[in-house]
Scaffold this motif. Structure first.
Motif, PDB file in Angstrom:
ATOM      1  N   ASP A 191      -6.685   5.518  14.939  1.00 15.45           N
ATOM      2  CA  ASP A 191      -6.862   4.135  15.378  1.00 15.45           C
ATOM      3  C   ASP A 191      -8.039   3.500  14.650  1.00 15.45           C
ATOM      4  OD1 ASP A 191      -6.112   4.852  18.865  1.00 15.45           O
ATOM      5  OD2 ASP A 191      -4.778   4.263  17.253  1.00 15.45           O
ATOM      6  N   VAL A 192      -7.894   2.221  14.323  1.00 16.54           N
ATOM      7  CA  VAL A 192      -8.975   1.447  13.712  1.00 16.54           C
ATOM      8  C   VAL A 192      -9.172   0.181  14.530  1.00 16.54           C
ATOM      9  CG1 VAL A 192      -9.707   0.151  11.682  1.00 16.54           C
ATOM     10  CG2 VAL A 192      -8.548   2.339  11.396  1.00 16.54           C
ATOM     11  N   LEU A 193     -10.407  -0.046  14.965  1.00 20.20           N
ATOM     12  CA  LEU A 193     -10.752  -1.253  15.717  1.00 20.20           C
ATOM     13  C   LEU A 193     -11.800  -2.030  14.942  1.00 20.20           C
ATOM     14  CD1 LEU A 193     -11.043   0.166  19.359  1.00 20.20           C
ATOM     15  CD2 LEU A 193      -9.182  -1.205  18.418  1.00 20.20           C
ATOM     16  N   PRO A 194     -11.588  -3.328  14.721  1.00 22.69           N
ATOM     17  CA  PRO A 194     -12.573  -4.117  13.976  1.00 22.69           C
ATOM     18  C   PRO A 194     -13.855  -4.298  14.776  1.00 22.69           C
ATOM     19  CG  PRO A 194     -10.850  -5.541  14.851  1.00 22.69           C
ATOM     20  CD  PRO A 194     -10.418  -4.130  15.129  1.00 22.69           C
ATOM     21  N   GLU A 195     -14.985  -4.220  14.095  1.00 25.89           N
ATOM     22  CA  GLU A 195     -16.267  -4.483  14.727  1.00 25.89           C
ATOM     23  C   GLU A 195     -16.454  -5.996  14.911  1.00 25.89           C
ATOM     24  OE1 GLU A 195     -18.494  -2.380  15.915  1.00 25.89           O
ATOM     25  OE2 GLU A 195     -17.265  -0.648  15.344  1.00 25.89           O
ATOM     26  N   PRO A 196     -17.139  -6.421  15.976  1.00 23.93           N
ATOM     27  CA  PRO A 196     -17.387  -7.857  16.174  1.00 23.93           C
ATOM     28  C   PRO A 196     -18.071  -8.472  14.949  1.00 23.93           C
ATOM     29  CG  PRO A 196     -17.989  -6.631  18.145  1.00 23.93           C
ATOM     30  CD  PRO A 196     -17.685  -5.601  17.085  1.00 23.93           C
ATOM     31  N   GLY A 197     -17.566  -9.631  14.526  1.00 21.50           N
ATOM     32  CA  GLY A 197     -18.159 -10.338  13.409  1.00 21.50           C
ATOM     33  C   GLY A 197     -17.736  -9.853  12.039  1.00 21.50           C
ATOM     34  N   CYS A 198     -16.926  -8.792  11.990  1.00 21.72           N
ATOM     35  CA  CYS A 198     -16.486  -8.242  10.707  1.00 21.72           C
ATOM     36  C   CYS A 198     -15.028  -8.592  10.441  1.00 21.72           C
ATOM     37  CB  CYS A 198     -16.632  -6.718  10.694  1.00 21.72           C
ATOM     38  SG  CYS A 198     -18.316  -6.115  10.715  1.00 21.72           S
ATOM     39  N   LEU A 199     -14.690  -8.631   9.164  1.00 19.99           N
ATOM     40  CA  LEU A 199     -13.296  -8.710   8.732  1.00 19.99           C
ATOM     41  C   LEU A 199     -12.921  -7.385   8.088  1.00 19.99           C
ATOM     42  CD1 LEU A 199     -13.219 -12.289   7.171  1.00 19.99           C
ATOM     43  CD2 LEU A 199     -12.186 -11.573   9.329  1.00 19.99           C
ATOM     44  N   LEU A 200     -11.768  -6.867   8.471  1.00 22.39           N
ATOM     45  CA  LEU A 200     -11.259  -5.661   7.829  1.00 22.39           C
ATOM     46  C   LEU A 200     -10.739  -5.999   6.432  1.00 22.39           C
ATOM     47  CD1 LEU A 200      -9.326  -4.040  10.803  1.00 22.39           C
ATOM     48  CD2 LEU A 200     -11.275  -3.025   9.617  1.00 22.39           C
ATOM     49  N   VAL A 201     -11.024  -5.155   5.488  1.00 21.78           N
ATOM     50  CA  VAL A 201     -10.558  -5.315   4.113  1.00 21.78           C
ATOM     51  C   VAL A 201      -9.957  -3.991   3.675  1.00 21.78           C
ATOM     52  CG1 VAL A 201     -11.322  -5.565   1.715  1.00 21.78           C
ATOM     53  CG2 VAL A 201     -12.130  -7.172   3.460  1.00 21.78           C
ATOM     54  N   ASN A 202      -8.771  -4.049   3.092  1.00 20.82           N
ATOM     55  CA  ASN A 202      -8.178  -2.829   2.535  1.00 20.82           C
ATOM     56  C   ASN A 202      -7.612  -3.105   1.158  1.00 20.82           C
ATOM     57  OD1 ASN A 202      -6.009  -4.096   4.441  1.00 20.82           O
ATOM     58  ND2 ASN A 202      -4.817  -2.815   3.055  1.00 20.82           N
ATOM     59  N   LEU A 203      -7.458  -2.051   0.411  1.00 21.81           N
ATOM     60  CA  LEU A 203      -7.003  -2.143  -0.971  1.00 21.81           C
ATOM     61  C   LEU A 203      -5.493  -2.001  -1.027  1.00 21.81           C
ATOM     62  CD1 LEU A 203      -9.701   0.171  -2.571  1.00 21.81           C
ATOM     63  CD2 LEU A 203      -9.880  -2.240  -1.917  1.00 21.81           C
ATOM     64  N   GLY A 204      -4.880  -2.636  -2.029  1.00 22.64           N
ATOM     65  CA  GLY A 204      -3.444  -2.597  -2.185  1.00 22.64           C
ATOM     66  C   GLY A 204      -2.999  -1.714  -3.339  1.00 22.64           C
ATOM     67  N   ASP A 205      -1.685  -1.623  -3.488  1.00 15.72           N
ATOM     68  CA  ASP A 205      -1.079  -0.751  -4.492  1.00 15.72           C
ATOM     69  C   ASP A 205      -1.546  -1.050  -5.908  1.00 15.72           C
ATOM     70  OD1 ASP A 205       0.446   0.321  -2.425  1.00 15.72           O
ATOM     71  OD2 ASP A 205       2.188  -0.941  -2.867  1.00 15.72           O
ATOM     72  N   LEU A 206      -1.751  -2.333  -6.216  1.00 11.42           N
ATOM     73  CA  LEU A 206      -2.078  -2.672  -7.598  1.00 11.42           C
ATOM     74  C   LEU A 206      -3.450  -2.147  -7.992  1.00 11.42           C
ATOM     75  CD1 LEU A 206      -0.550  -6.259  -7.848  1.00 11.42           C
ATOM     76  CD2 LEU A 206       0.415  -4.082  -8.631  1.00 11.42           C
ATOM     77  N   LEU A 207      -4.400  -2.127  -7.053  1.00  7.21           N
ATOM     78  CA  LEU A 207      -5.697  -1.519  -7.368  1.00  7.21           C
ATOM     79  C   LEU A 207      -5.564  -0.012  -7.514  1.00  7.21           C
ATOM     80  CD1 LEU A 207      -8.742  -3.125  -5.516  1.00  7.21           C
ATOM     81  CD2 LEU A 207      -8.457  -2.675  -7.950  1.00  7.21           C
ATOM     82  N   ALA A 208      -4.710   0.608  -6.698  1.00 13.55           N
ATOM     83  CA  ALA A 208      -4.471   2.041  -6.865  1.00 13.55           C
ATOM     84  C   ALA A 208      -3.873   2.320  -8.242  1.00 13.55           C
ATOM     85  CB  ALA A 208      -3.546   2.552  -5.762  1.00 13.55           C
ATOM     86  N   ARG A 209      -2.934   1.496  -8.673  1.00  7.51           N
ATOM     87  CA  ARG A 209      -2.348   1.665 -10.001  1.00  7.51           C
ATOM     88  C   ARG A 209      -3.404   1.462 -11.089  1.00  7.51           C
ATOM     89  NH1 ARG A 209       3.293   1.089 -11.049  1.00  7.51           N
ATOM     90  NH2 ARG A 209       4.536   1.287  -9.162  1.00  7.51           N
ATOM     91  N   TRP A 210      -4.177   0.386 -10.956  1.00  5.39           N
ATOM     92  CA  TRP A 210      -5.210   0.103 -11.941  1.00  5.39           C
ATOM     93  C   TRP A 210      -6.178   1.272 -12.092  1.00  5.39           C
ATOM     94  CZ3 TRP A 210      -5.637  -5.673 -10.469  1.00  5.39           C
ATOM     95  CH2 TRP A 210      -5.381  -6.489 -11.583  1.00  5.39           C
ATOM     96  N   THR A 211      -6.566   1.879 -10.962  1.00  4.01           N
ATOM     97  CA  THR A 211      -7.591   2.929 -10.977  1.00  4.01           C
ATOM     98  C   THR A 211      -7.014   4.334 -11.026  1.00  4.01           C
ATOM     99  OG1 THR A 211      -7.721   3.034  -8.546  1.00  4.01           O
ATOM    100  CG2 THR A 211      -9.156   1.435  -9.655  1.00  4.01           C
ATOM    101  N   ASN A 212      -5.696   4.447 -11.187  1.00 10.79           N
ATOM    102  CA  ASN A 212      -5.045   5.763 -11.273  1.00 10.79           C
ATOM    103  C   ASN A 212      -5.320   6.589 -10.017  1.00 10.79           C
ATOM    104  OD1 ASN A 212      -3.317   7.272 -13.057  1.00 10.79           O
ATOM    105  ND2 ASN A 212      -5.021   8.688 -13.415  1.00 10.79           N
ATOM    106  N   ASP A 213      -5.302   5.904  -8.863  1.00 13.58           N
ATOM    107  CA  ASP A 213      -5.562   6.502  -7.550  1.00 13.58           C
ATOM    108  C   ASP A 213      -7.002   6.965  -7.346  1.00 13.58           C
ATOM    109  OD1 ASP A 213      -3.127   5.975  -6.445  1.00 13.58           O
ATOM    110  OD2 ASP A 213      -2.355   8.018  -6.553  1.00 13.58           O
ATOM    111  N   ARG A 214      -7.915   6.569  -8.212  1.00 13.84           N
ATOM    112  CA  ARG A 214      -9.344   6.773  -7.896  1.00 13.84           C
ATOM    113  C   ARG A 214      -9.675   6.027  -6.606  1.00 13.84           C
ATOM    114  NH1 ARG A 214     -14.463   4.663 -11.642  1.00 13.84           N
ATOM    115  NH2 ARG A 214     -15.896   4.275  -9.901  1.00 13.84           N
TER     116      ARG A 214
END
Length: 374
Positions: free
Chosen positions: A262-285
């Motif tokens: 489970d992931v719960l956002p902290e007050p005042g924060c925005l959750l940010v996650n990376l997408g497939d294209l960054l994984a492709r760009w970085t070769n899954d780094r």
């Protein structure tokens, strides 16, 4: 997430970034503490401050694929106005919302009723039942980029409801979230050892989409099997996602051991996650982390209402994505073949929206099947 990172509950990076760790709630559910990173000093800080932020981002991107951004600069009044607009839209009668559907599922705009999508098909993995959420999408239009003669099939016109103030509040949110996404790509470039403007030529007419999601409370109090998906397991398709969400249990992310948290956002924060294209760009780094939404519940497992809004910063439809310099070890081949943003998004959306299983997501599908998905 690597085992060493999972155990570092109290390990701190500078500038207030905390490495993710597992903990347990009173109900015994595993919760992943997604690292909190304050980026307020990025534009005004010196080299040391910027390096600390970039290091924290790189650590989160390598280990969790999610982060919580503090110091994003979006006023609370903007958040409240946007949430009110979202509420007003989803409070409309179903027959009115149905009139806001796009003429084809290939057009990623307008209203999506409950039980009409299966997000796991974007990975080529069938789902036992359709997802429970309803959604409304707006995004970049060809007219937003005068002089470029962009194809309307890729940049379709938005469908706007006749809800007072909705277009203004949503437009303001898109401007703020999009600005944050572009700011983050500058930080990402620094963290990857690239020029800060490296990603600009790939994103100067980006196919950005805001998806407003609603998990309605049932008409009568009930409990559900949490194996029924509010939103099926998937990775995000593009570069980076900026997520606003209620602090209600439901969102889960998959770690490298095959466990969901489970992931719960902290007050005042925005959750940010990376997408497939960054994984492709970085070769899954960097990780495009598998996530899902179970039917939202309270601490007694009663189904409750949940809202979220994901701003997808996906890149130019005609941009070619191939592995970044320095991300392929000597003597090896890249994990992913080159693709274009438009081709990649079309394959993903054909699965989730049109029900055509994506046959080009083998690595992502293998992760989901390894976690016990039939």
């Amino acid at each position: 997430m690597t085992g060493s990172s999972a155990e570092r509950a109290n390990d701190k990076a500078s500038d207030g970034a905390t490495v993710g760790a597992r903990r347990r709630t009173d109900t015994g559910a595993a919760v992943l503490d997604v690292p909190v990173i304050d980026i307020s000093g990025w534009d005004t800080g010196g080299g040391t401050g910027r390096a600390a932020i970039a290091t924290a981002v790189d650590d989160a991107a390598r280990t969790v694929g999610f982060m919580q951004i503090r110091g994003h600069g979006i006023p609370e009044a903007t958040v409240r106005a946007f949430a009110d607009a979202l509420d007003a839209l989803f409070a409309l009668p179903l027959e009115e919302k149905e009139q806001l559907r796009a003429p084809s599922p290939d057009i990623n705009r307008g209203y999506t009723p409950p039980r009409t999508e299966r997000l796991s098909l974007s990975l080529g993995v069938p789902a036992a039942a359709p997802d429970l959420f309803e959604a409304f999408n707006v995004g970049s239009e060809a007219s937003d980029f005068p002089g470029l003669d962009l194809p309307e099939a890729q940049y379709p016109a938005n469908i706007w409801p006749s809800v007072p103030g909705f277009r203004e509040a949503v437009g303001e949110w898109c401007g703020r979230a999009g600005g944050l996404a572009r700011r983050l790509t500058g930080i990402f470039a620094h963290a990857l050892g690239l020029a800060e403007g490296y990603f600009v030529p790939f994103t100067d007419h980006s196919l950005d989409v805001l998806r407003m999601n609603h998990y309605p409370r049932p008409a009568q109090e009930t409990t559900l099997d949490r194996d029924q998906m509010g939103m099926g397991a998937h990775t995000d398709y593009g570069i980076v996602t900026v997520l606003w969400a209620d602090r209600v249990r439901g969102l889960q992310i998959l770690d490298t051991t095959g466990a969901w948290h489970d992931v719960l956002p902290e007050p005042g924060c925005l959750l940010v996650n990376l997408g497939d294209l960054l994984a492709r760009w970085t070769n899954d780094r960097w990780r495009s982390t598998m996530h899902r939404v179970l039917p939202p519940t309270d601490d007694t497992d009663r189904v409750v209402r949940r809202r979220s809004a994901a701003y997808f910063h996906d890149g130019n439809w005609d941009a070619e994505i191939s592995c970044l310099p320095g991300c392929v070890p000597a003597g090896t081949e890249p994990l992913y073949p080159p693709t274009t943003v438009g081709r990649h998004l079309a394959e993903k959306l054909a699965g989730s929206r049109a029900g055509r299983s994506n046959e080009n997501a083998h690595r992502e599908a293998a992760r989901l099947r390894a976690a016990g998905h039939d």
